[in-house]
Design an enzyme around this catalytic site. Structure first.
Site, PDB file in Angstrom:
ATOM      1  N   THR A   7       0.844  -1.189   0.000  1.00 48.49           N
ATOM      2  CA  THR A   7       0.000   0.000   0.000  1.00 48.49           C
ATOM      3  C   THR A   7       0.878   1.238   0.000  1.00 48.49           C
ATOM      4  OG1 THR A   7      -1.805   1.188   1.108  1.00 48.49           O
ATOM      5  CG2 THR A   7      -0.196   0.110   2.531  1.00 48.49           C
ATOM      6  N   PRO A  10      -0.049   5.699   4.186  1.00 50.55           N
ATOM      7  CA  PRO A  10       0.625   5.630   5.489  1.00 50.55           C
ATOM      8  C   PRO A  10      -0.328   5.386   6.660  1.00 50.55           C
ATOM      9  CG  PRO A  10       0.659   7.882   4.622  1.00 50.55           C
ATOM     10  CD  PRO A  10       0.095   7.008   3.542  1.00 50.55           C
ATOM     11  N   ASP A  68      -8.029  -4.336  -0.094  1.00 48.34           N
ATOM     12  CA  ASP A  68      -8.931  -3.375  -0.704  1.00 48.34           C
ATOM     13  C   ASP A  68     -10.138  -3.294   0.201  1.00 48.34           C
ATOM     14  OD1 ASP A  68      -9.416  -1.426  -2.635  1.00 48.34           O
ATOM     15  OD2 ASP A  68     -10.695  -2.742  -3.805  1.00 48.34           O
ATOM     16  N   ASP A 151     -14.082   7.568   7.856  1.00 46.07           N
ATOM     17  CA  ASP A 151     -14.141   7.384   9.315  1.00 46.07           C
ATOM     18  C   ASP A 151     -14.953   8.459  10.046  1.00 46.07           C
ATOM     19  OD1 ASP A 151     -12.668   5.095   8.991  1.00 46.07           O
ATOM     20  OD2 ASP A 151     -10.861   5.837   9.995  1.00 46.07           O
TER      21      ASP A 151
END
Length: 191
Positions: A7, A10, A68, A151
């Protein structure tokens, strides 16, 4: 054991590192010299996860895992789903994605949703799949400053805080990625 997480995000690396709790040394794409944009042209989470992992294995020769994740909103017939990261188009933007999702849900009375993560592991010439799901609902507005992606508008079932308001430890215990990573770690601990 060293393992590469395929990925460029970070925040994902931070979440997975916290879940690994020192049992494994996580190597990033940067650590293996990969600056490529990994392909994500599949129409399912599983396809994209394996596509990314296979790309890294083929081009860099290292065992790795890739994930994913998609947010499925019931009132939008499962959208944004596999297109969650680029829901509002290019360039990718968490803020624009959230804005579009909230706009598309303005008149929705049902706001149930779920995050799904698929992890594809390529190890010693074999392929493995791990999955995690977090059920919840979409809030009317952003709350919290933590996390990433959707989120700030995702309220997990049984909680009064969005994913963005939970600590990393709290989120990893109940999140889609945390569950999938737990399956991955349990598997790696028994090989």
């Amino acid at each position: 054991m060293k393992i590469c997480f395929a990925t460029n995000n970070p925040k994902k690396i931070e979440e997975v590192n916290a879940a690994l709790a020192g049992n494994f040394e996580l190597v990033s794409l940067t650590d293996i010299g990969c600056t490529d944009e990994l392909p994500e042209t599949g129409d399912t989470l599983e396809h994209n996860a394996f596509q990314k992992a296979r790309y890294v294995k083929e081009h860099f020769g290292v065992d790795c895992f890739a994930d994913d994740t998609g947010l499925e909103v019931d009132a939008l017939e499962g959208e944004p789903g596999v297109y969650s990261g680029r829901y509002a188009g290019e360039p990718r933007s968490d803020e624009r994605n959230i804005d579009l999702l909230l706009k598309n849900l303005e008149n929705a009375s049902i706001r149930t949703a779920r995050f799904k993560t698929v992890i594809a592991l390529l190890l010693n010439g074999e392929e493995y799949k791990f999955e995690g799901v977090a059920e919840g609902e979409i809030l009317n507005k952003r709350t919290g400053n933590g996390g990433f992606g959707y989120d700030p508008i995702f309220l997990p079932n049984g909680y009064q805080k969005s994913f963005a308001e939970l600590s990393l430890v709290e989120k990893n215990a109940i999140s889609h990625r945390g569950k999938a990573v737990s399956e991955l770690i349990a598997f790696l601990n028994h090989i």
